[in-house]
Design a protein around this motif. Structure first.
Motif, mmCIF file in Angstrom:
data_model
loop_
_atom_site.group_PDB
_atom_site.id
_atom_site.type_symbol
_atom_site.label_atom_id
_atom_site.label_comp_id
_atom_site.label_asym_id
_atom_site.label_seq_id
_atom_site.Cartn_x
_atom_site.Cartn_y
_atom_site.Cartn_z
ATOM 1 N N VAL A 1 -7.392 -32.151 -89.011
ATOM 2 C CA VAL A 1 -6.034 -31.860 -89.368
ATOM 3 C C VAL A 1 -5.346 -31.805 -88.420
ATOM 4 C CG1 VAL A 1 -4.834 -30.441 -90.736
ATOM 5 C CG2 VAL A 1 -7.137 -30.408 -91.294
ATOM 6 N N MET A 2 -4.201 -32.617 -88.471
ATOM 7 C CA MET A 2 -3.316 -32.685 -87.101
ATOM 8 C C MET A 2 -1.863 -32.040 -88.100
ATOM 9 S SD MET A 2 -1.754 -35.797 -84.978
ATOM 10 C CE MET A 2 -3.092 -35.895 -83.987
ATOM 11 N N VAL A 3 -1.368 -31.304 -87.265
ATOM 12 C CA VAL A 3 -0.402 -30.564 -87.715
ATOM 13 C C VAL A 3 0.946 -30.920 -86.739
ATOM 14 C CG1 VAL A 3 0.892 -28.402 -88.431
ATOM 15 C CG2 VAL A 3 -1.372 -28.712 -88.749
ATOM 16 N N ARG A 4 1.978 -31.417 -87.338
ATOM 17 C CA ARG A 4 3.257 -31.468 -86.445
ATOM 18 C C ARG A 4 4.362 -31.059 -87.220
ATOM 19 N NH1 ARG A 4 1.850 -34.440 -82.420
ATOM 20 N NH2 ARG A 4 0.229 -36.226 -82.391
ATOM 21 N N GLY A 5 5.164 -30.212 -86.462
ATOM 22 C CA GLY A 5 6.460 -29.698 -87.024
ATOM 23 C C GLY A 5 7.492 -30.669 -87.095
ATOM 24 N N SER A 6 8.574 -30.562 -88.028
ATOM 25 C CA SER A 6 9.826 -31.262 -87.673
ATOM 26 C C SER A 6 10.432 -31.071 -86.640
ATOM 27 C CB SER A 6 10.704 -30.965 -89.153
ATOM 28 O OG SER A 6 11.216 -29.745 -88.932
ATOM 29 N N PRO A 7 11.454 -31.867 -86.329
ATOM 30 C CA PRO A 7 11.993 -31.571 -84.819
ATOM 31 C C PRO A 7 12.896 -30.338 -85.251
ATOM 32 C CG PRO A 7 12.286 -33.921 -85.544
ATOM 33 C CD PRO A 7 11.671 -33.151 -86.444
ATOM 34 N N THR A 8 13.243 -29.765 -86.384
ATOM 35 C CA THR A 8 13.939 -28.663 -86.445
ATOM 36 C C THR A 8 13.126 -27.457 -86.805
ATOM 37 O OG1 THR A 8 14.323 -29.057 -88.769
ATOM 38 C CG2 THR A 8 16.095 -29.801 -87.087
ATOM 39 N N GLY B 1 8.099 -24.667 -91.209
ATOM 40 C CA GLY B 1 7.486 -23.563 -90.882
ATOM 41 C C GLY B 1 8.561 -22.282 -90.897
ATOM 42 N N LEU B 2 9.698 -22.570 -90.580
ATOM 43 C CA LEU B 2 10.663 -21.503 -90.623
ATOM 44 C C LEU B 2 10.959 -21.061 -92.007
ATOM 45 C CD1 LEU B 2 12.565 -19.762 -88.704
ATOM 46 C CD2 LEU B 2 14.408 -21.600 -89.161
ATOM 47 N N ALA B 3 10.999 -21.961 -93.048
ATOM 48 C CA ALA B 3 11.149 -21.498 -94.476
ATOM 49 C C ALA B 3 10.054 -20.465 -94.814
ATOM 50 C CB ALA B 3 11.208 -22.828 -95.226
ATOM 51 N N GLU B 4 8.762 -20.783 -94.551
ATOM 52 C CA GLU B 4 7.556 -19.992 -94.860
ATOM 53 C C GLU B 4 7.836 -18.606 -94.311
ATOM 54 O OE1 GLU B 4 2.804 -19.230 -94.191
ATOM 55 O OE2 GLU B 4 3.885 -20.957 -93.037
ATOM 56 N N PHE B 5 8.377 -18.266 -93.104
ATOM 57 C CA PHE B 5 8.380 -16.969 -92.436
ATOM 58 C C PHE B 5 9.496 -16.300 -93.170
ATOM 59 C CE2 PHE B 5 5.220 -18.754 -90.221
ATOM 60 C CZ PHE B 5 4.205 -17.714 -90.083
ATOM 61 N N ARG C 1 4.123 -21.595 -85.031
ATOM 62 C CA ARG C 1 4.353 -22.183 -83.914
ATOM 63 C C ARG C 1 5.409 -23.579 -84.102
ATOM 64 N NH1 ARG C 1 -0.610 -23.333 -79.802
ATOM 65 N NH2 ARG C 1 -0.105 -21.353 -78.741
ATOM 66 N N ALA C 2 5.214 -24.164 -85.457
ATOM 67 C CA ALA C 2 5.876 -25.344 -85.573
ATOM 68 C C ALA C 2 7.296 -24.973 -85.769
ATOM 69 C CB ALA C 2 5.208 -25.999 -86.903
ATOM 70 N N SER C 3 7.613 -23.696 -86.427
ATOM 71 C CA SER C 3 8.854 -23.184 -86.868
ATOM 72 C C SER C 3 9.805 -23.243 -85.522
ATOM 73 C CB SER C 3 8.915 -22.035 -87.275
ATOM 74 O OG SER C 3 8.547 -20.808 -86.744
ATOM 75 N N THR C 4 9.181 -23.004 -84.171
ATOM 76 C CA THR C 4 9.867 -22.932 -82.861
ATOM 77 C C THR C 4 10.257 -24.422 -82.391
ATOM 78 O OG1 THR C 4 7.854 -23.289 -81.591
ATOM 79 C CG2 THR C 4 8.651 -21.197 -82.239
ATOM 80 N N GLY C 5 9.906 -25.470 -83.152
ATOM 81 C CA GLY C 5 10.296 -26.929 -82.467
ATOM 82 C C GLY C 5 9.169 -27.287 -81.509
ATOM 83 N N VAL C 6 8.225 -26.557 -81.191
ATOM 84 C CA VAL C 6 7.390 -27.041 -80.135
ATOM 85 C C VAL C 6 6.353 -27.809 -80.531
ATOM 86 C CG1 VAL C 6 5.575 -25.913 -78.552
ATOM 87 C CG2 VAL C 6 7.713 -24.721 -78.833
#
Length: 75
Positions: free
Chosen positions: A1-8, A12-16, A64-69
């Motif tokens: 599984v590969m996970v990549r966040g959106s640029p913003t 992930g932010l919506a989940e938290f 982690r994805a919610s940070t944009g990293v």
């Protein structure tokens, strides 16, 4: 599984945000329960023997994805 966040990091932010809001507003708890049910179902399908740990790992990756990293390849 590969996970990549959106640029913003919005996904992930919506989940938290849902986690925090449901802690403050109990009427949102059913939505959080619905999210957890969906996450648990995905985890059970992808890693039936380790679904609980897999769901927890997904939560961590979403945070982690919610940070944009950029996230590591977790294959």
């Amino acid at each position: 599984v590969m996970v990549r966040g959106s640029p913003t990091g919005d996904e992930g932010l919506a989940e938290f945000e849902l986690y925090l809001l449901s802690a403050r507003r109990p009427e949102l708890r059913p939505e959080l329960d619905r999210w957890w049910g969906a996450l648990d179902a995905v985890a059970a399908r992808l890693a039936p023997d380790r679904a609980t740990a897999f769901a927890a790992a997904l939560d961590g990756l979403f945070l982690r994805a919610s940070t944009g990293v950029d996230l590591p390849d977790v294959r």
